[in-house]
Design a protein around this motif. Structure first.
Motif, mmCIF file in Angstrom:
data_model
loop_
_atom_site.group_PDB
_atom_site.id
_atom_site.type_symbol
_atom_site.label_atom_id
_atom_site.label_comp_id
_atom_site.label_asym_id
_atom_site.label_seq_id
_atom_site.Cartn_x
_atom_site.Cartn_y
_atom_site.Cartn_z
ATOM 1 N N UNK A 15 0.802 -1.222 0.000
ATOM 2 C CA UNK A 15 0.000 0.000 0.000
ATOM 3 C C UNK A 15 0.838 1.277 0.000
ATOM 4 N N UNK A 16 2.076 1.219 0.483
ATOM 5 C CA UNK A 16 2.892 2.444 0.507
ATOM 6 C C UNK A 16 3.646 2.673 -0.803
ATOM 7 N N UNK A 17 3.703 1.674 -1.650
ATOM 8 C CA UNK A 17 4.486 1.789 -2.881
ATOM 9 C C UNK A 17 4.030 2.912 -3.814
ATOM 10 N N UNK A 18 2.735 3.134 -4.038
ATOM 11 C CA UNK A 18 2.352 4.240 -4.934
ATOM 12 C C UNK A 18 2.826 5.602 -4.425
ATOM 13 N N UNK A 19 2.723 5.839 -3.112
ATOM 14 C CA UNK A 19 3.203 7.109 -2.564
ATOM 15 C C UNK A 19 4.711 7.218 -2.761
ATOM 16 N N UNK A 20 5.431 6.161 -2.434
ATOM 17 C CA UNK A 20 6.886 6.195 -2.571
ATOM 18 C C UNK A 20 7.289 6.454 -4.020
ATOM 19 N N UNK A 21 6.650 5.791 -4.964
ATOM 20 C CA UNK A 21 6.989 6.006 -6.371
ATOM 21 C C UNK A 21 6.716 7.436 -6.797
ATOM 22 N N UNK A 22 5.699 8.056 -6.217
ATOM 23 C CA UNK A 22 5.348 9.428 -6.589
ATOM 24 C C UNK A 22 6.338 10.447 -6.032
ATOM 25 N N UNK A 23 6.922 10.185 -4.872
ATOM 26 C CA UNK A 23 7.768 11.196 -4.222
ATOM 27 C C UNK A 23 9.263 10.921 -4.354
ATOM 28 N N UNK A 24 9.631 9.743 -4.815
ATOM 29 C CA UNK A 24 11.041 9.351 -4.868
ATOM 30 C C UNK A 24 11.676 9.721 -6.208
ATOM 31 N N UNK A 25 12.845 10.338 -6.092
ATOM 32 C CA UNK A 25 13.643 10.660 -7.278
ATOM 33 C C UNK A 25 14.536 9.479 -7.654
#
Length: 100
Positions: A81-91
């Motif tokens: 569940x945290x992967x979409x947020x991480x992909x959105x904010x991670x460079x």
């Protein structure tokens, strides 16, 4: 024992927030995964701190009993569940797994 180390550098802005807000949220989300499956032996989440050397913004330093425990963690719904947020904010992301 299997060690799983991940380092992230976050974007300056993403999801309508500045890096500092996204960093705090990402760290909290990761910390919430600290005991979601059996076999997690160590689970440390760290963020870059002023005055200390760091080449990334966020770090996960974890250890698992075996590959099965790591796979269970990676596929657990709370982690997924945290992967979409991480992909959105991670460079950028670096990962290093090894057995010792």
């Amino acid at each position: 024992m299997l060690h799983h180390i991940v380092m992230w550098t976050l974007k300056d802005e993403a999801e309508g927030e500045k890096k500092s807000a996204n960093l705090a949220k990402a760290a909290d989300m990761l910390k919430a995964c600290a005991d979601i499956v059996p076999g997690i032996l160590r689970f440390e989440v760290g963020t870059a701190q002023p005055g200390m050397e760091a080449t990334c913004d966020l770090l996960l330093c974890s250890a698992f009993a075996d590959r099965t425990a790591l796979a269970a963690y990676q596929n657990h719904p709370d982690h997924v569940a945290i992967k979409p947020f991480m992909k959105a904010v991670v460079e950028s992301r670096q990962c290093f797994d090894y057995e010792a």
